[in-house]
Design a protein around this motif. Structure first.
Motif: not given
Length: 456
Positions: A130-132, A299-302, A306-309, A311-322
């Motif tokens: 979903r995040a991707r 065919g990989l993401y560029n 990656f830079d946007r993803h 930032a989003m995943m780091l914020g999620k990891s920090q807010s949920q202590d993961r």
């Protein structure tokens, strides 16, 4: 493995007992004493799994589950129903309203943890998909979620692996009216059987003669196109320790023998429906992803993606202590490949390298081409041990087999890898990439073809 677990029960003693068991395993626990309170929590906060009591006043667990699964906001949250009811019809009813699994009171600790961990893994994969989709384009994934309501669980393609031909035939007769069912009585041929086939579910007996059923499951999962194939084990009570081990290894579900027809049908329906939903999500990601975020050659993401993803995943990891890890990879001496063999060969090496990386990371990991011969992998919910395992697997996959550049001619290629972990709330995307880059530089300086973790 950390996750936020919602316990729903109107009896405080039951809540405290489950809360103590889960907290001891480092889960983040929230509680609700009514069905409506549970719905409100799921709609307003992040919940990874719901442990739902069936017998509650005003709104019972069946109705709560039905409403959760009917909402696009909460449809993807796994529901584990807990009930004192032990009739097969009650279990079937729970599965039919959308429950992902159930436990019978009194709750067995081993089964509780095995079920919770299995469903948390499923939730993590769904969240990543979903995040991707959301990162790739500024559109929601509501269309794919709405499509879930239209997905039929009938007409599935099922493989039964059982050395007991009579038992296998009975199971086939149970399912054959609504599904296409194949029977394999020689477990050693499992890989051959699934190669090129399009099965949506495998039923594996734990009573295989002269063959380890967990090895059958492992072999099925080694193939690219069956890596996410749902597997249900058919097990006796004495098989419980191995069943728990299987669930930890990623097997999706199990059913106790003697197999009850209606429960089998409901569990099969749940797994096929879930598999088709996952395929729908993947198709949505693939079909809606703009070319602007993919690398044409590999065919990989560029890097833009990656830079946007990150930032989003780091914020999620920090807010949920993961936990989260970032791995940076650089092909060793790549310039000499272009100089000696030309850019066509260099491009072929990059394409094959990207393919080997994708094959040896996990389904939730995200691989991107960072630029030139440099790549990066984002690994959510990943600690040091897991990151080290993935990184070493990628390194070996590159170094252990040559890259074919002409008929009968293979080129030896190695890769250096730098890995860092999300360590504090002060981490930023830039600081993570900087630490991974420093670790990568150390790997180069210390001799290449190795994995180095940052020393922060």
């Amino acid at each position: 493995m950390t996750a936020r677990v919602l316990i729903v029960d109107d009896i405080p003693t039951n809540v405290r007992l489950l809360e103590a068991r889960l907290t001891a395993e480092y889960f983040d626990v929230v509680t609700a004493s009514s069905g409506q309170q549970a719905l409100d929590i799921c709609n307003t906060s992040d919940v990874d799994i719901v442990l739902l009591d069936v017998m509650m006043p005003e709104m019972d667990g069946f109705e709560v589950c039905k409403r959760l699964k009917a909402s696009s906001k909460t449809h993807h949250i796994p529901v584990l129903m807990i009930t004192a009811l032990d009739q097969p019809s009650d279990r079937v009813k729970g599965l039919e309203v959308g429950a992902d699994d159930f436990l019978t009171k009194p709750v067995d600790d081993v089964q509780l943890m095995a079920r919770v961990k299995s469903l948390v893994r499923l939730k993590a994969l769904t969240d990543e998909l979903r995040a991707r989709a959301l990162t790739g384009q500024q559109i929601a994934i509501e269309d794919a979620i709405r499509a879930m309501d239209k997905i039929s669980a009938e007409g599935g393609s099922i493989l039964i692996v059982d050395t007991d031909a009579r038992h296998a035939e009975r199971i086939k007769n149970y399912l054959g009216t609504t599904h296409k069912v194949d029977v394999l009585t020689q477990p050693a041929d499992a890989v051959f059987q699934v190669t090129g086939a399009h099965y949506e579910l495998a039923l594996v007996s734990m009573a295989l003669e002269d063959f380890d059923p967990l090895r059958v499951c492992s072999q099925i999962r080694t193939l690219e196109h069956t890596r996410t194939l749902p597997i249900i084990l058919m097990a006796d009570e004495a098989d419980r320790p191995r069943v728990v081990r299987a669930l930890d290894l990623g097997v999706n579900d199990f059913i106790s023998r003697p197999v009850e027809r209606n429960e089998l049908a409901a569990r099969v329906k749940t797994q096929i429906r879930r598999q088709r939903y996952a395929m729908e999500l993947r198709e949505s990601v693939n079909s809606t992803m703009a070319m602007a975020v993919t690398d044409d050659l590999t065919g990989l993401y560029n890097r833009r993606y990656f830079d946007r993803h990150l930032a989003m995943m780091l914020g999620k990891s920090q807010s949920q202590d993961r936990d989260m890890a970032v791995m940076m990879l650089d092909i060793d001496h790549f310039k000499s490949v272009n100089d000696a063999h030309g850019h066509d060969v260099g491009d072929a090496v990059l394409r094959e390298f990207a393919l080997r990386v994708k094959r040896n990371i996990r389904g939730v990991d995200l691989a991107c081409r960072f630029g030139g011969e440099e790549f990066v992998v984002l690994m959510p919910d990943t600690d040091f041990r897991q990151a080290e395992s993935v990184a070493e697997r990628v390194r070996a996959a590159v170094a252990d087999h040559g890259f074919d550049i002409a008929p009968g001619k293979a080129l030896g290629v190695t890769v250096s890898l730098g890995v860092t972990l999300n360590e504090s709330l002060s981490d930023t995307p830039e600081s993570l990439l900087k630490r991974a880059d420093v670790a990568l530089y150390r790997a180069k300086r210390e001799g290449r073809n190795r994995v180095v973790f940052d020393a922060a």
